[in-house]
Scaffold this motif. Sequence first.
Motif, short mmCIF file in Angstrom:
data_model
loop_
_atom_site.label_atom_id
_atom_site.label_comp_id
_atom_site.label_asym_id
_atom_site.label_seq_id
_atom_site.Cartn_x
_atom_site.Cartn_y
_atom_site.Cartn_z
N UNK A 1 -4.77 6.83 4.05
CA UNK A 1 -4.89 8.26 3.39
C UNK A 1 -5.73 7.81 2.22
N UNK A 2 -6.55 8.93 1.87
CA UNK A 2 -7.37 8.88 0.58
C UNK A 2 -6.52 9.10 -0.64
N UNK A 3 -6.94 8.29 -1.58
CA UNK A 3 -6.17 8.35 -2.72
C UNK A 3 -6.47 9.75 -3.43
N UNK A 4 -5.17 10.38 -4.15
CA UNK A 4 -5.28 11.72 -4.73
C UNK A 4 -5.30 11.56 -6.46
N UNK A 5 -5.34 12.47 -7.08
CA UNK A 5 -5.34 12.41 -8.36
C UNK A 5 -3.68 12.09 -8.74
N UNK A 6 -2.85 12.69 -8.03
CA UNK A 6 -1.34 12.23 -8.10
C UNK A 6 -1.08 10.84 -8.13
N UNK A 7 -1.96 10.17 -7.41
CA UNK A 7 -1.69 8.59 -7.08
C UNK A 7 -2.35 7.95 -8.46
N UNK A 8 -3.37 8.50 -8.97
CA UNK A 8 -3.92 7.95 -10.19
C UNK A 8 -2.93 8.20 -11.18
N UNK B 1 -9.86 3.45 -20.07
CA UNK B 1 -9.73 1.99 -19.40
C UNK B 1 -8.67 2.11 -18.12
N UNK B 2 -7.44 2.93 -18.54
CA UNK B 2 -6.41 2.98 -17.28
C UNK B 2 -7.00 3.68 -16.24
N UNK B 3 -7.60 4.86 -16.31
CA UNK B 3 -8.07 5.60 -15.36
C UNK B 3 -9.04 4.97 -14.29
N UNK B 4 -10.16 4.25 -15.13
CA UNK B 4 -11.22 3.56 -14.51
C UNK B 4 -10.83 2.61 -13.62
N UNK B 5 -9.57 1.50 -14.23
CA UNK B 5 -9.22 0.70 -13.48
C UNK B 5 -8.30 1.16 -12.19
N UNK B 6 -7.63 2.31 -12.39
CA UNK B 6 -6.80 2.95 -11.08
C UNK B 6 -7.89 3.37 -10.10
N UNK B 7 -8.99 3.83 -10.50
CA UNK B 7 -9.92 4.49 -9.43
C UNK B 7 -10.44 3.35 -8.74
N UNK B 8 -10.70 2.13 -9.47
CA UNK B 8 -11.33 1.05 -8.45
C UNK B 8 -10.51 0.38 -7.71
N UNK B 9 -8.98 0.44 -8.40
CA UNK B 9 -7.97 -0.35 -7.38
C UNK B 9 -7.53 0.66 -6.35
N UNK B 10 -7.54 2.03 -6.54
CA UNK B 10 -7.17 2.83 -5.42
C UNK B 10 -8.33 3.36 -4.56
N UNK B 11 -9.36 2.87 -4.85
CA UNK B 11 -10.54 3.57 -4.24
C UNK B 11 -10.69 5.01 -4.26
#
Length: 336
Positions: A1-8, A34-44
Amino acid sequence: MAATMKDLSRETGLGLATISKYFNGGTVREKNRVLIEAAVKKLHYVPNEVARSLKTQHSRVIGVIIPELSNAFITSIISSMEDILRKHDYAVIVCDCRSDPKREKDAVEFLLHRRVDGLINMATDTTGAHLKAPLASGIPVLLIDRLIESLRGKVSAVIIDNVHAASQAVEKLTGLGHRQIGLVLGSPNLYTTNQRLTGYLNALNEAGIKPTEEYIRYGDYTMDGGYQAVQDLLKLKNHPTALFVTNFEMTLGAMLALQHNGVRVPEDLSVIGFDKLELFGEIFPNLTLIRQPQLSIGRESANLMLNMLSNEESGCRIVTLTTELTEGSSVRPLKK
């Protein structure tokens, strides 16, 4: 399942408002970025652009309508334009109208339905009627290569000095003693065609040469058109001693026609072509050419559109770029 903003939000510990602000182009604290961009990368994570555009009223998409996608000059402009727009997070939708005003109008409607933020057009319809809807809607419209006289003062544009370009070429030929100079133009009634014809006539007038109507031919900006135009010129009882062809595709067709008829360049006929593109060097090396700054046209168009979108550009502006005569060995002085 694709990641959502809640997952971020769970991954970063940040609120949805902060994350939403980041994706909508707002300013957030550096540590939060920095936190957001790291989470985006981790969760695709992939943003939902449709939802974002509905919320912000901006699609981050620019519509581009051109007459022929197969035209090398046009594709080089699009490539340089897209490089800059992509760096600013804008996607590009390109519509090829096949030089058909009806297709062009349909393309405008299609792009408006896709909620594009701006429209860039190398126009086929010389009336400008197809652009009434986007202009009425307040969507930034930019013309490239071709002006539409009825829209002067209403739209911005990036063009070249076509009159000067044609004058450069013809002055080179008259300076070498040529008085019978053939001209191969594009499609009748287009802005570029009329401007290049004006430059040709101005240069002849400066040299004290009366224009010969049968030396002026139209090739519709296609290779086949250039080929047929030169075939017709060679059939004249007193055919030209020199030739100026006003775009890339027609120059290719013209050179092929000369080859097929055993006409030597420049021994039998001097030739100046148009557009300095790599393909010329492979097929017809050392042509004397009028070189258009196609990469600069693309860059100027992209930057001007970005300024219009950010409201940094007030009013309408016409950017006029100059051409360069590239010396080759396809012209020579006319023997007395």
